[in-house]
Write a protein that holds these residues in place. Structure first.
Motif, short mmCIF file in Angstrom:
data_model
loop_
_atom_site.label_atom_id
_atom_site.label_comp_id
_atom_site.label_asym_id
_atom_site.label_seq_id
_atom_site.Cartn_x
_atom_site.Cartn_y
_atom_site.Cartn_z
N GLN A 97 54.93 50.07 95.97
CA GLN A 97 56.32 50.53 95.94
C GLN A 97 57.32 49.40 96.15
O GLN A 97 58.41 49.61 96.66
CB GLN A 97 56.57 51.61 97.00
N ALA A 98 56.94 48.19 95.73
CA ALA A 98 57.82 47.07 96.02
C ALA A 98 57.98 46.09 94.87
O ALA A 98 59.09 45.66 94.61
CB ALA A 98 57.29 46.32 97.24
N PHE A 99 56.93 45.73 94.19
CA PHE A 99 57.03 44.68 93.19
C PHE A 99 56.27 45.06 91.93
O PHE A 99 55.37 45.88 91.95
CB PHE A 99 56.51 43.35 93.75
N SER A 100 56.66 44.43 90.86
CA SER A 100 56.00 44.63 89.58
C SER A 100 55.04 43.47 89.34
O SER A 100 55.47 42.32 89.25
CB SER A 100 57.05 44.69 88.47
N PRO A 101 53.73 43.73 89.27
CA PRO A 101 52.77 42.65 89.09
C PRO A 101 52.92 41.97 87.73
O PRO A 101 53.37 42.57 86.77
CB PRO A 101 51.41 43.35 89.19
N SER A 102 52.51 40.74 87.67
CA SER A 102 52.51 39.98 86.43
C SER A 102 51.48 40.59 85.47
O SER A 102 50.42 41.03 85.92
CB SER A 102 52.16 38.53 86.74
N PRO A 103 51.76 40.61 84.16
CA PRO A 103 50.79 41.19 83.22
C PRO A 103 49.44 40.50 83.20
O PRO A 103 48.43 41.12 82.87
CB PRO A 103 51.49 41.04 81.86
N ASP A 104 49.38 39.23 83.58
CA ASP A 104 48.09 38.53 83.57
C ASP A 104 47.35 38.60 84.90
O ASP A 104 46.28 38.00 85.06
CB ASP A 104 48.27 37.08 83.14
N GLU A 105 47.87 39.35 85.86
CA GLU A 105 47.20 39.55 87.16
C GLU A 105 45.95 40.40 86.96
O GLU A 105 45.96 41.36 86.21
CB GLU A 105 48.17 40.24 88.11
N LEU A 106 44.87 40.05 87.66
CA LEU A 106 43.63 40.83 87.56
C LEU A 106 43.71 42.07 88.43
O LEU A 106 44.25 42.04 89.54
CB LEU A 106 42.42 39.99 87.98
N ILE A 107 43.15 43.16 87.93
CA ILE A 107 43.14 44.43 88.67
C ILE A 107 42.39 44.26 89.99
O ILE A 107 42.80 44.78 91.02
CB ILE A 107 42.48 45.54 87.83
N ASP A 108 41.30 43.52 89.97
CA ASP A 108 40.50 43.32 91.19
C ASP A 108 41.30 42.60 92.27
O ASP A 108 41.20 42.94 93.45
CB ASP A 108 39.22 42.56 90.86
N ASP A 109 42.10 41.61 91.89
CA ASP A 109 42.92 40.90 92.87
C ASP A 109 43.96 41.83 93.49
O ASP A 109 44.17 41.81 94.71
CB ASP A 109 43.62 39.71 92.22
N LEU A 110 44.60 42.64 92.67
CA LEU A 110 45.57 43.60 93.19
C LEU A 110 44.89 44.61 94.11
O LEU A 110 45.42 44.97 95.17
CB LEU A 110 46.27 44.33 92.05
N TYR A 111 43.71 45.06 93.71
CA TYR A 111 42.97 46.04 94.52
C TYR A 111 42.59 45.44 95.87
O TYR A 111 42.74 46.10 96.90
CB TYR A 111 41.72 46.49 93.76
N ASN A 112 42.11 44.22 95.87
CA ASN A 112 41.70 43.58 97.14
C ASN A 112 42.87 43.38 98.09
O ASN A 112 42.71 43.44 99.30
CB ASN A 112 41.00 42.25 96.87
N CYS A 113 44.06 43.16 97.55
CA CYS A 113 45.23 42.91 98.40
C CYS A 113 46.00 44.17 98.79
O CYS A 113 46.54 44.25 99.88
CB CYS A 113 46.18 41.95 97.70
N PHE A 114 46.05 45.15 97.88
CA PHE A 114 46.96 46.28 98.09
C PHE A 114 46.29 47.65 98.01
O PHE A 114 46.96 48.63 97.73
CB PHE A 114 48.10 46.23 97.05
N GLN A 115 45.01 47.71 98.27
CA GLN A 115 44.34 49.01 98.20
C GLN A 115 44.78 49.92 99.34
O GLN A 115 45.13 49.47 100.42
CB GLN A 115 42.83 48.84 98.22
N LEU A 116 44.78 51.21 99.05
CA LEU A 116 45.14 52.22 100.04
C LEU A 116 44.17 53.37 99.85
O LEU A 116 44.12 53.98 98.78
CB LEU A 116 46.59 52.69 99.82
N ASN A 117 43.36 53.65 100.87
CA ASN A 117 42.33 54.70 100.80
C ASN A 117 41.38 54.47 99.62
O ASN A 117 41.07 55.38 98.86
CB ASN A 117 42.95 56.10 100.71
N ASN A 118 40.94 53.24 99.45
CA ASN A 118 39.99 52.84 98.39
C ASN A 118 40.50 53.11 96.99
O ASN A 118 39.72 53.38 96.08
CB ASN A 118 38.63 53.50 98.60
N GLU A 119 41.81 53.05 96.78
CA GLU A 119 42.37 53.15 95.44
C GLU A 119 43.62 52.29 95.36
O GLU A 119 44.29 52.05 96.35
CB GLU A 119 42.66 54.60 95.05
N LEU A 120 43.89 51.82 94.15
CA LEU A 120 45.09 51.03 93.89
C LEU A 120 46.18 51.98 93.45
O LEU A 120 46.05 52.66 92.43
CB LEU A 120 44.80 49.99 92.80
N VAL A 121 47.26 52.05 94.22
CA VAL A 121 48.35 52.97 93.91
C VAL A 121 49.40 52.23 93.08
O VAL A 121 49.93 51.21 93.50
CB VAL A 121 48.99 53.53 95.20
#
Length: 131
Positions: A97-121
């Protein structure tokens, strides 16, 4: 699988007699080396899409499994296709609810940093919500 990576620190060596700096020397960090977890092939991440804003279309199914090695641009393309958005329509996606990720960012990196209840919101909307 876990991989360990050893960091080398460049530290100036000081001579006791002259009090001047001499050549820099490599020193292996004595503290715990940082551990990195590589993404296994075929790993899937649960992505939870949440609509934000008043006129944003709502998905019938909100949770999807996405390949962890995909880039964030694949999620944007998938959501555009699912919502049947035209190329000219605006669609904003936000992580945490804060920033728009870069299009070349990996899903796994976002998941490892910002997961909530084992899901990427991922919040999506048709107007700019969080800037």
């Amino acid at each position: 699988q876990r991989y360990r990576k050893e960091w080398r620190i460049m530290e100036p060596a000081v001579s006791k007699d002259a009090g001047q700096q001499s050549e820099t020397k490599n020193k292996t960090e004595a503290a715990e080396p940082e551990t990195f977890i590589r993404t296994p092939e075929g790993k899937k991440v649960t992505v939870h899409f949440r609509a934000a804003g008043g006129n944003t279309p709502i998905l019938k199914r909100k949770k999807f499994k996405v390949n962890a090695s995909n880039q964030f641009s694949s999620v944007v393309a998938f959501l555009r296709r699912t919502l049947k958005c035209k190329q000219s329509d605006s669609l904003f996606l936000y992580c945490a609810q804060a920033f728009s990720p870069s299009p070349d960012e990996l899903i796994d990196d976002l998941y490892n940093c910002f997961q909530l209840n084992n899901e990427l919101v991922i919040n999506y909307c048709t107007t700019d919500c969080w800037g």
